[in-house]
Scaffold this active site. Structure first.
Site, PDB file in Angstrom:
ATOM      1  N   GLY A 219      12.712 149.643   6.124  1.00  0.00           N
ATOM      2  CA  GLY A 219      12.798 151.180   5.873  1.00  0.00           C
ATOM      3  C   GLY A 219      11.360 151.479   5.996  1.00  0.00           C
TER       4      GLY A 219
ATOM      5  CD1 TRP B  77      13.582 145.429   0.570  1.00  0.00           C
ATOM      6  CD2 TRP B  77      13.580 146.557  -1.228  1.00  0.00           C
ATOM      7  NE1 TRP B  77      12.950 145.794   0.628  1.00  0.00           N
ATOM      8  CE2 TRP B  77      12.095 146.402  -0.185  1.00  0.00           C
ATOM      9  CE3 TRP B  77      14.176 147.396  -2.273  1.00  0.00           C
ATOM     10  CZ2 TRP B  77      11.048 147.604  -0.147  1.00  0.00           C
ATOM     11  CZ3 TRP B  77      12.953 148.593  -2.523  1.00  0.00           C
ATOM     12  CH2 TRP B  77      11.735 148.340  -1.960  1.00  0.00           C
TER      13      TRP B  77
ATOM     14  CG  PHE C  68      16.200 149.442  -6.008  1.00  0.00           C
ATOM     15  CD1 PHE C  68      14.797 150.284  -5.180  1.00  0.00           C
ATOM     16  CD2 PHE C  68      17.037 150.943  -5.709  1.00  0.00           C
ATOM     17  CE1 PHE C  68      15.039 151.417  -5.982  1.00  0.00           C
ATOM     18  CE2 PHE C  68      16.582 152.023  -6.521  1.00  0.00           C
ATOM     19  CZ  PHE C  68      15.290 152.561  -6.716  1.00  0.00           C
TER      20      PHE C  68
ATOM     21  CG  ASP D 130      13.792 166.525  -4.347  1.00  0.00           C
ATOM     22  OD1 ASP D 130      13.251 167.254  -3.642  1.00  0.00           O
ATOM     23  OD2 ASP D 130      13.540 165.554  -4.720  1.00  0.00           O
TER      24      ASP D 130
END
Length: 271
Positions: free
Chosen positions: A76, A73, A35, A164
């Site tokens: 999930g 990565w 990622f 958040d």
């Protein structure tokens, strides 16, 4: 995305990972997947070391000054809303709020706590600018409640808050590891800010005491008042956000939230 192939090599297949910024990518070469993100915060390294986000594999600085980070990565999925009630969510939030390493890193990056007064005045200024305050009784009541409760926010413990805590930002891997991702909004603040988001939007009120025990604190009126203070402030912030963008339906839902929060806040004040 040719510039990424120059960084990784032509043998890598690269695709966008989505998101608002368009700066995230997935790279794959045979069975290896990464990622990638451009100009991610240096905070990522400490989050990785603490096991809060997937492992940071490498960091590279490009000639133009951009920084590329590569994380492991992991297969999930996002948590479902009901899964936010699991004690593992309380445990990871407790770990974050009690991490001196995370706090020191944010401070070294120049982050300073934003006082409740500063945030409150900023939101009021924004709402006044777009002419909202006098047009919606929900907004006027929320501002009155915020002014009344402002003293309870003073001199509280300051920790790293994610800010958040949507269920979409919690990643559960196939191996059962839980990670909290998307740290762009992190700040140094009262932990009640994070706690309130989870309790109000994910935990049934009758289970609040149990969840707080898993987190490591005992419920009391001071915590509840601080929690509602931040919930009201956030709702006003997002109401302003949607009104400025002419997002009528979303603004209407925020007004509904404000009515509910005002009612619950008034009950908490009376208790």
């Amino acid at each position: 995305m040719n510039w990424l192939k120059e960084v990784l090599g032509k043998e890598w297949d690269i695709e966008k990972a989505g998101g608002l910024t368009g700066e995230a990518f997935i790279a794959e070469n045979n069975k290896e997947r990464l990622f990638l993100k451009r100009n991610s915060s240096p905070f990522l390294a400490v989050l990785s070391a603490e096991g809060i986000v997937p492992k940071l594999v490498w960091t590279k600085r490009l000639e133009n000054g951009d920084v590329i980070t590569a994380q492991e990565w992991l297969e999930g999925r996002e948590l479902m809303p009901l899964e936010m009630q699991h004690n593992r969510v309380a445990a990871i939030l407790k770990k974050i709020h009690n991490s001196s390493e995370l706090l020191h890193m944010l401070m070294r990056m120049g982050r300073k706590p934003v006082t409740p007064e500063e945030r409150f005045q900023d939101v009021k200024k924004q709402l006044k600018y777009i002419g909202v305050t006098g047009n919606y009784p929900e907004v006027s009541e929320a501002i009155d409640n915020l002014e009344h409760l402002l003293p309870v926010t003073h001199e509280q413990k300051q920790v790293v808050c994610h800010c958040d805590l949507n269920h979409n930002n919690l990643l559960l891997t196939k191996e059962g590891q839980l990670y909290l991702i998307d740290w762009e909004n992190a700040m140094i603040a009262d932990p009640a800010m994070d706690i309130g988001i989870i309790l109000k939007w994910y935990i049934p009120p009758e289970d609040w005491d149990n969840w707080l025990r898993e987190y490591g604190v005992t419920s009391d009126q001071l915590l509840l008042k601080r929690m509602y203070w931040y919930l009201l402030l956030d709702s006003l912030y997002f109401l302003n956000w949607h009104l400025q963008r002419d997002e009528t339906d979303k603004a209407r839902r925020r007004l509904e939230d404000l009515r509910e929060l005002n009612r619950e806040t008034s009950m908490t004040i009376r208790d």
